[in-house]
Structure formats: structure tokens, C-alpha cells
Enzyme design. Structure first.
Site, PDB file in Angstrom:
ATOM      1  N   TYR A   1       1.416  11.115  15.007  1.00 33.89           N
ATOM      2  CA  TYR A   1       2.074  10.161  14.117  1.00 33.89           C
ATOM      3  C   TYR A   1       2.724   9.045  14.931  1.00 33.89           C
ATOM      4  O   TYR A   1       2.542   7.857  14.645  1.00 33.89           O
ATOM      5  CB  TYR A   1       3.124  10.875  13.269  1.00 33.89           C
ATOM      6  CG  TYR A   1       4.020   9.937  12.497  1.00 33.89           C
ATOM      7  CD1 TYR A   1       3.566   9.300  11.353  1.00 33.89           C
ATOM      8  CD2 TYR A   1       5.333   9.680  12.923  1.00 33.89           C
ATOM      9  CE1 TYR A   1       4.389   8.433  10.643  1.00 33.89           C
ATOM     10  CE2 TYR A   1       6.160   8.824  12.207  1.00 33.89           C
ATOM     11  CZ  TYR A   1       5.681   8.200  11.071  1.00 33.89           C
ATOM     12  OH  TYR A   1       6.504   7.344  10.385  1.00 33.89           O
TER      13      TYR A   1
ATOM     14  N   THR B   1       0.837  -1.197   0.000  1.00 31.59           N
ATOM     15  CA  THR B   1       0.000   0.000   0.000  1.00 31.59           C
ATOM     16  C   THR B   1       0.875   1.251   0.000  1.00 31.59           C
ATOM     17  O   THR B   1       1.993   1.244   0.495  1.00 31.59           O
ATOM     18  CB  THR B   1      -0.936   0.024   1.214  1.00 31.59           C
ATOM     19  OG1 THR B   1      -0.163   0.081   2.426  1.00 31.59           O
ATOM     20  CG2 THR B   1      -1.828  -1.202   1.236  1.00 31.59           C
TER      21      THR B   1
ATOM     22  N   THR C   1       3.565   4.288  -4.568  1.00 34.48           N
ATOM     23  CA  THR C   1       3.918   5.032  -5.781  1.00 34.48           C
ATOM     24  C   THR C   1       5.208   5.818  -5.630  1.00 34.48           C
ATOM     25  O   THR C   1       5.772   6.293  -6.622  1.00 34.48           O
ATOM     26  CB  THR C   1       2.791   5.999  -6.180  1.00 34.48           C
ATOM     27  OG1 THR C   1       2.554   6.918  -5.109  1.00 34.48           O
ATOM     28  CG2 THR C   1       1.510   5.235  -6.500  1.00 34.48           C
TER      29      THR C   1
ATOM     30  N   GLY D   1       8.754   6.804  -2.584  1.00 27.00           N
ATOM     31  CA  GLY D   1       9.401   6.626  -1.284  1.00 27.00           C
ATOM     32  C   GLY D   1       9.652   5.182  -0.906  1.00 27.00           C
ATOM     33  O   GLY D   1      10.011   4.343  -1.746  1.00 27.00           O
ATOM     34  N   ILE D   2       9.471   4.886   0.377  1.00 27.46           N
ATOM     35  CA  ILE D   2       9.729   3.538   0.893  1.00 27.46           C
ATOM     36  C   ILE D   2       8.846   2.514   0.200  1.00 27.46           C
ATOM     37  O   ILE D   2       9.292   1.427  -0.158  1.00 27.46           O
ATOM     38  CB  ILE D   2       9.518   3.504   2.421  1.00 27.46           C
ATOM     39  CG1 ILE D   2      10.581   4.344   3.124  1.00 27.46           C
ATOM     40  CG2 ILE D   2       9.559   2.068   2.937  1.00 27.46           C
ATOM     41  CD1 ILE D   2      10.346   4.511   4.621  1.00 27.46           C
ATOM     42  N   GLY D   3       7.582   2.850  -0.003  1.00 25.41           N
ATOM     43  CA  GLY D   3       6.663   1.913  -0.641  1.00 25.41           C
ATOM     44  C   GLY D   3       7.098   1.534  -2.042  1.00 25.41           C
ATOM     45  O   GLY D   3       7.031   0.356  -2.432  1.00 25.41           O
TER      46      GLY D   3
END
Length: 257
Positions: free
Chosen positions: A147, A13, A16, A18-20
Site C-alpha cells: 500500500y 473516484t 460512495t 469515506g474520504i471520497g
């Protein structure tokens, strides 16, 4: 070590950028068919980088978006709950609405997908569920406690679902990512240090002032987080479950999380 995930299907999830995006690339390179996810179909299509990647658009922080994802990818062997939002805010200025938004996006989206995919994994007696947490889960930042607390919740979620999957061949873990070099983090760094500084100097100043505990003494690259996720997705990690695995550059000053 050669990790081969051929024949496995994964969903990452918020993947698109960065880390993902790094995780989606790492899993695809290991042979898995990987669903790349984001809210916009155009954004997701533009993010596809590998022949093993497929577009799975949908805002998983909503019931409607989650249903769209489940229709596109009814079964997965590997679920990586990476979607997350962050931002700075004085603790006493965080409204109820903001608290709810952080929990809907950072926690409940992951719970919702786990609830949807975990039973199938258990029935097939193989699966991997991961939650991308943060050093902020353990060392709550004064500048963004909403966060941090949402990431703390993920550690409990991972442990709880690991118990639900006990003895089934499915592993469930959280990954504690340390301060990582992404576009969003660059913006965050410049919220806290002089915007006129060149990036290398700004990064060093940020780590010195706001993350002095880091033993790495630099931001982690997204691919370094992805390496751990790919390993945990593999058969080599079959005995690692219910854990909070650290890729934090030694930031958390504790032997255990």
C-alpha cells in the site's frame, strides 16, 4: 473565504463512502456538478446526497469500467483520483498478484483517467487534477508496504503530470492524507488492537502504538481532507501545482514530504 465552483464538473473516484464521499459532498456544496463513482450502480445511486451530484458507476481499475465512466462523463474540469485499497500483510507474504492488484487499483486507475481527461483541460486552459496519497507514501508502514509503495508512486505521478501540464492553466497535485477516521480504518484499527475496546479507547491505543508521530494525536475526519481538496480545486490555489500537500495531522516528521 467563499469557494464557488459553479459551472465546473468534477469526478471523484471511489466516492460512495469515506474520504471520497466527503470530497464529493464538499465539491457539490461549493457548486460543482460532481460525478459520484463506485463499482456498483445501486451503491452509487444510494450514495447521492446532493442535487449537484450525478451517478457515474464503473470500476476504474479496469479498462471496461473506465470506458463506462468516460462515456457517462466525457469531460471534467476537476479530477480527484481517490480510489484506493489497503490492508495489512507481512512483507514477505505479499504475492506478485497482490502487488499487481494494488498498482492496478491505486496507481494505474489514476494514470488512466488522467491520460483521458488532462488533454481536454489543457485545451480549455483550466483544470485541476488531484491524487489522494497518504502519509504511508513517505513513512512506509511495515505492516503494508505494498500500500505504502503504491502511494509513493502517486507522488511521482502527480509531479510528472504537473510537468506535462506546465503553463496551461491546469494544476496537478497530490494530497497526503494522514490517518483518517473512516469505516474501513475502524476495521483496520481493530485488526491491530483489542477488539473488545470501545472505539475511543481503541483509537487512542492505535495512535499511541502505531502512529505516535501524529501531532494531532487523533484520527483526521474525512471532511478535513475534503476541505483541502476543495481549496485545491478552486481558483484560490492557482499557483499550487506539482506539490504534495499535507493534511496529515503533522504525522510526517519532516519540513517537506
Amino acid at each position: 473565504m467563499r469557494i464557488d465552483l459553479s459551472g465546473r464538473t468534477a469526478l471523484v473516484t471511489g466516492s460512495t463512502r469515506g474520504i471520497g464521499a466527503a470530497i464529493a459532498a464538499g465539491l457539490a456544496e461549493a457548486g460543482a456538478r460532481v460525478g459520484v463513482n463506485g463499482r456498483s450502480g445501486d451503491t452509487v445511486e444510494a450514495a447521492l446526497r446532493h442535487e449537484n451530484q450525478v451517478a457515474v458507476p464503473g470500476d476504474v481499475a479496469t479498462d471496461e469500467g473506465t470506458q463506462r465512466v468516460l462515456e457517462a462523463l466525457p469531460e471534467v474540469d476537476i479530477l480527484v483520483n481517490n480510489l484506493g485499497i489497503f490492508g495489512t500483510k507481512a512483507p514477505l507474504d505479499i504475492t506478485d498478484e497482490e502487488w499487481r492488484r494494488y498498482f492496478e487499483t491505486n496507481v494505474l486507475a489514476a494514470v488512466r483517467l488522467t491520460r483521458a481527461y488532462l488533454p481536454g483541460m489543457m485545451a480549455r486552459e483550466w483544470g485541476r487534477v488531484q491524487y489522494i496519497a497518504s502519509d504511508s507514501a513517505v513513512v512506509i508502514p511495515a505492516e503494508m508496504i505494498h500500500y505504502g509503495v503504491s502511494k509513493t508512486a502517486l507522488l511521482g505521478v502527480a509531479r510528472g503530470f504537473a510537468k506535462a501540464a506546465a503553463g496551461t492553466g491546469v494544476t496537478v497535485n497530490s494530497v497526503i492524507a494522514g490517518p483518517t477516521h473512516t469505516g474501513g480504518v475502524e476495521d483496520f484499527v481493530y485488526e491491530l488492537v483489542d477488539r473488545e475496546l470501545p472505539w475511543d479507547e481503541a483509537q487512542r491505543e492505535f495512535m499511541r502504538r502505531y502512529r505516535p508521530q501524529s501531532l494531532l494525536q487523533r484520527l483526521i475526519e474525512p471532511e478535513e481532507i475534503a476541505n483541502m481538496v476543495v481549496y485545491l480545486s478552486s481558483p484560490f490555489a492557482s499557483a499550487t501545482t506539482g506539490g504534495a500537500v499535507r493534511v496529515d495531522g503533522g504525522y510526517v516528521d519532516a519540513i517537506l514530504p
